[in-house]
Design a protein around this motif. Sequence first.
Motif, short mmCIF file in Angstrom:
data_model
loop_
_atom_site.label_atom_id
_atom_site.label_comp_id
_atom_site.label_asym_id
_atom_site.label_seq_id
_atom_site.Cartn_x
_atom_site.Cartn_y
_atom_site.Cartn_z
N HIS A 60 41.21 37.81 32.52
CA HIS A 60 42.65 37.65 32.30
C HIS A 60 43.42 37.94 33.59
O HIS A 60 44.28 37.14 34.00
CB HIS A 60 43.10 38.60 31.19
N TRP A 61 43.11 39.06 34.23
CA TRP A 61 43.83 39.42 35.45
C TRP A 61 43.46 38.50 36.61
O TRP A 61 44.30 38.17 37.45
CB TRP A 61 43.55 40.88 35.82
N LEU A 62 42.23 38.04 36.62
CA LEU A 62 41.80 37.10 37.66
C LEU A 62 42.56 35.78 37.54
O LEU A 62 42.97 35.19 38.55
CB LEU A 62 40.30 36.86 37.55
N ALA A 63 42.80 35.34 36.31
CA ALA A 63 43.55 34.11 36.09
C ALA A 63 45.00 34.27 36.52
O ALA A 63 45.59 33.36 37.14
CB ALA A 63 43.47 33.70 34.62
N LEU A 64 45.60 35.42 36.21
CA LEU A 64 46.99 35.65 36.62
C LEU A 64 47.11 35.68 38.14
O LEU A 64 48.10 35.20 38.71
CB LEU A 64 47.50 36.97 36.04
N LEU A 65 46.11 36.24 38.79
CA LEU A 65 46.13 36.32 40.25
C LEU A 65 45.84 34.97 40.90
O LEU A 65 46.07 34.80 42.11
CB LEU A 65 45.09 37.34 40.73
N GLY A 66 45.32 34.04 40.12
CA GLY A 66 44.99 32.73 40.67
C GLY A 66 43.72 32.72 41.48
O GLY A 66 43.53 31.87 42.36
N GLY A 67 42.84 33.68 41.21
CA GLY A 67 41.58 33.77 41.94
C GLY A 67 41.39 35.14 42.54
O GLY A 67 42.24 36.04 42.38
N GLU A 68 40.30 35.31 43.23
CA GLU A 68 39.98 36.60 43.83
C GLU A 68 41.04 36.99 44.87
O GLU A 68 41.37 36.20 45.76
CB GLU A 68 38.61 36.51 44.51
N PRO A 69 41.62 38.20 44.75
CA PRO A 69 42.62 38.61 45.74
C PRO A 69 42.00 38.80 47.11
O PRO A 69 40.82 39.15 47.24
CB PRO A 69 43.15 39.94 45.17
N THR A 70 42.79 38.58 48.12
CA THR A 70 42.28 38.71 49.49
C THR A 70 41.92 40.16 49.83
O THR A 70 41.02 40.41 50.62
CB THR A 70 43.32 38.20 50.49
N ARG A 71 42.64 41.08 49.20
CA ARG A 71 42.37 42.50 49.44
C ARG A 71 42.23 43.21 48.09
O ARG A 71 43.21 43.42 47.40
CB ARG A 71 43.48 43.14 50.26
N MET A 72 41.01 43.52 47.73
CA MET A 72 40.75 44.16 46.45
C MET A 72 40.89 45.67 46.56
O MET A 72 40.25 46.30 47.41
CB MET A 72 39.33 43.81 45.98
#
Length: 359
Positions: free
Chosen positions: A58-70
């Motif tokens: 769910h959160w990955l979809a809201l972010l539009g993919g893997e964040p550049t800085r996790m």
Amino acid sequence: MSTPAPEAWAADRRRWAQYLADERAEAHVYRRLAATKEGETRAILEQLAIAEGRHEAHWLALLGGEPTRMPRASLRTRMLGWMAGRFGTIFVLALAQNAEARSPYDGERFATPAMRADEKVHHEVVRGLAARGRRRLSGTFRAAVFGANDGLVSNLALVLGIGATGVAPQVVLFSGVAGLLAGALSMGAGEFVSVRSQREMLDATEPGTYGDQALPDLDIDSNELALVYRARGMDEATADARARKAIAEAHAGREPVHTGAIDTHEVVGGAWRAAGSSFLFFASGAVIPVLPWLLGLTGVAAVLVALVLVGLALLGTGATVGLLSGAPPLKRALRQLAIGFGAAAVTYVLGLLFGVSAG
């Protein structure tokens, strides 16, 4: 779900990324715990990991993919992950139970109602898994914790009370050692008698097989077997159906049905194991207040060192009890400390009074 305003995107995305990191870490904890288990417990833990994976998606979809800085997962979650591979499951599940009770999604508008519901259900699932371990530990753990706590408190009270009368340090030391041996033997013997008596009482209430061999001779329409089941708590209709089935199977030549396999009792632990744990843990607790005198300290210095050592031990046992019971560890630790020092303070004051009177 509403789309966030552009000016709020940065803060929202940081929060979503944190949720993503925490969900991944929690799924990792459940997978590590599952790897150490078998059967139903393993399957349940794997399903919890899958549920955390849904939240992660769910959160990955809201972010539009893997964040550049996790971001890093929360300290609590990372600690659970570290403990999952090094400590018993019961400790990790007890901590996870407390963690699941504080859902981060209750006030989160971007979390779905299903995710909020999942978190609440997870708390009950983890509570149920932790309860299994608590039941297995209940007998021996009770003897161990209470033994250690009694040793700490009773011997601290003894040495402080004796010391406050103004006697020589050797007398305080001998009194502490005598209190250790007498208390440990008393605790071990008392625990043995208590557990053995409890088990014997429960065994006496367990249904027996005395009437099994008589089942083939009973009349299926007129018999008293149903009364046996009713006496053990079944309602009349259920007892009658159970009796008819048992007699029919006996008439068919099958293995006699155990007429009593309907009740169980909680395992209270082994008497010798409980007694040994109680003896050893009382002794390990009772030796701590005596250590300053064993090391040659006297007077105020010995008293202060004894208080510090016992205080740390009381905090430790209290926190452990709180952790395994699913309660706040700090609150239980402070309660244990207050009770222990309160008892010691009373005997110390009495020792002072007797010392003054003797003088």
